[in-house]
Motif scaffolding. Structure first.
Motif, PDB file in Angstrom:
ATOM      1  N   SER A   5      -3.623  -0.936  -8.403  1.00 16.15           N
ATOM      2  CA  SER A   5      -4.960  -0.355  -8.295  1.00 16.15           C
ATOM      3  C   SER A   5      -4.875   0.876  -7.399  1.00 16.15           C
ATOM      4  O   SER A   5      -3.850   1.103  -6.751  1.00 16.15           O
ATOM      5  N   ARG A   6      -5.942   1.653  -7.377  1.00  6.02           N
ATOM      6  CA  ARG A   6      -5.958   2.834  -6.514  1.00  6.02           C
ATOM      7  C   ARG A   6      -7.369   3.090  -6.014  1.00  6.02           C
ATOM      8  O   ARG A   6      -8.355   2.726  -6.676  1.00  6.02           O
ATOM      9  N   ASP A   7      -7.418   3.723  -4.869  1.00  6.29           N
ATOM     10  CA  ASP A   7      -8.683   4.157  -4.281  1.00  6.29           C
ATOM     11  C   ASP A   7      -8.516   5.636  -3.969  1.00  6.29           C
ATOM     12  O   ASP A   7      -7.908   6.000  -2.960  1.00  6.29           O
ATOM     13  N   ASN A   8      -9.028   6.492  -4.830  1.00 10.93           N
ATOM     14  CA  ASN A   8      -8.821   7.931  -4.652  1.00 10.93           C
ATOM     15  C   ASN A   8      -9.548   8.466  -3.422  1.00 10.93           C
ATOM     16  O   ASN A   8      -9.136   9.466  -2.840  1.00 10.93           O
ATOM     17  N   ALA A   9     -10.608   7.814  -3.024  1.00  3.38           N
ATOM     18  CA  ALA A   9     -11.318   8.242  -1.815  1.00  3.38           C
ATOM     19  C   ALA A   9     -10.482   7.993  -0.561  1.00  3.38           C
ATOM     20  O   ALA A   9     -10.640   8.690   0.448  1.00  3.38           O
ATOM     21  N   LYS A  10      -9.583   6.996  -0.639  1.00  6.17           N
ATOM     22  CA  LYS A  10      -8.718   6.664   0.490  1.00  6.17           C
ATOM     23  C   LYS A  10      -7.294   7.178   0.300  1.00  6.17           C
ATOM     24  O   LYS A  10      -6.413   6.893   1.120  1.00  6.17           O
TER      25      LYS A  10
ATOM     26  N   GLY B  98      -7.601   5.594 -12.561  1.00  4.68           N
ATOM     27  CA  GLY B  98      -7.457   4.157 -12.371  1.00  4.68           C
ATOM     28  C   GLY B  98      -7.927   3.336 -13.559  1.00  4.68           C
ATOM     29  O   GLY B  98      -7.899   2.104 -13.506  1.00  4.68           O
TER      30      GLY B  98
ATOM     31  N   SER C  11       0.842  -1.186   0.000  1.00  4.91           N
ATOM     32  CA  SER C  11       0.000   0.000   0.000  1.00  4.91           C
ATOM     33  C   SER C  11       0.878   1.236   0.000  1.00  4.91           C
ATOM     34  O   SER C  11       1.984   1.222   0.551  1.00  4.91           O
TER      35      SER C  11
ATOM     36  N   TYR D 149      -2.302   0.703  -4.522  1.00  5.14           N
ATOM     37  CA  TYR D 149      -1.944  -0.637  -4.076  1.00  5.14           C
ATOM     38  C   TYR D 149      -1.147  -1.368  -5.150  1.00  5.14           C
ATOM     39  O   TYR D 149      -1.259  -1.079  -6.348  1.00  5.14           O
TER      40      TYR D 149
ATOM     41  N   THR E 135      -4.976   6.209  -1.646  1.00  6.90           N
ATOM     42  CA  THR E 135      -4.072   5.055  -1.565  1.00  6.90           C
ATOM     43  C   THR E 135      -3.950   4.362  -2.917  1.00  6.90           C
ATOM     44  O   THR E 135      -4.947   4.197  -3.633  1.00  6.90           O
TER      45      THR E 135
END
Length: 125
Positions: free
Chosen positions: A71-76, A55, A21, A80, A78
């Motif tokens: 992968s990515r989580d823009n809300a977090k 993403g 992460s 990965y 972060t």
């Protein structure tokens, strides 16, 4: 400006898996193109994977294609890197990197302005 902090590295047997992460500070993470690089002892830092701002597009080095997933989580805030079917030659310090450039040569180290401190991945045979 963004600060990047990697986590998730460790020691794993060949064939095993890890998930790395990279947590970013700031409120504009979605404007950063993100990449993962690695550096083994005595070797140059090399491109592993990259992901577009939304993403929707991902890119991989041939050596990891089919085994690693970015992968990515823009809300977090972060990004990965899932590492599967690990091999001893995957042993390295893994770094995440980011840049806001609209046109980026994503495999090049010099294309990225911001870097994390790295996380060690060691794969035993």
């Amino acid at each position: 400006q963004v600060q990047l902090v990697e986590s998730g590295g460790g020691l794993v047997q060949a064939g095993g898996s890890l998930r790395l992460s990279c947590a970013a500070s700031g409120r504009t993470f979605g404007s950063y193109f993100m990449g993962w690089f690695r550096q083994a002892p005595g070797k140059e830092r090399e491109f592993v994977a990259a992901i577009s701002r939304s993403g929707s597009r991902t890119y991989y080095a041939d050596s990891v294609k089919g085994r690693f997933t970015i992968s990515r989580d823009n809300a977090k805030n972060t990004v990965y890197l899932q590492l599967n079917s690990l091999k001893p030659e995957d042993t390295a310090v893994y770094y995440c990197a980011g840049d806001t450039s609209t046109s980026i040569a994503y495999t090049r180290v010099l294309s990225y302005t911001y870097w994390g401190q790295g996380t060690q991945v060691t794969v035993s045979s």
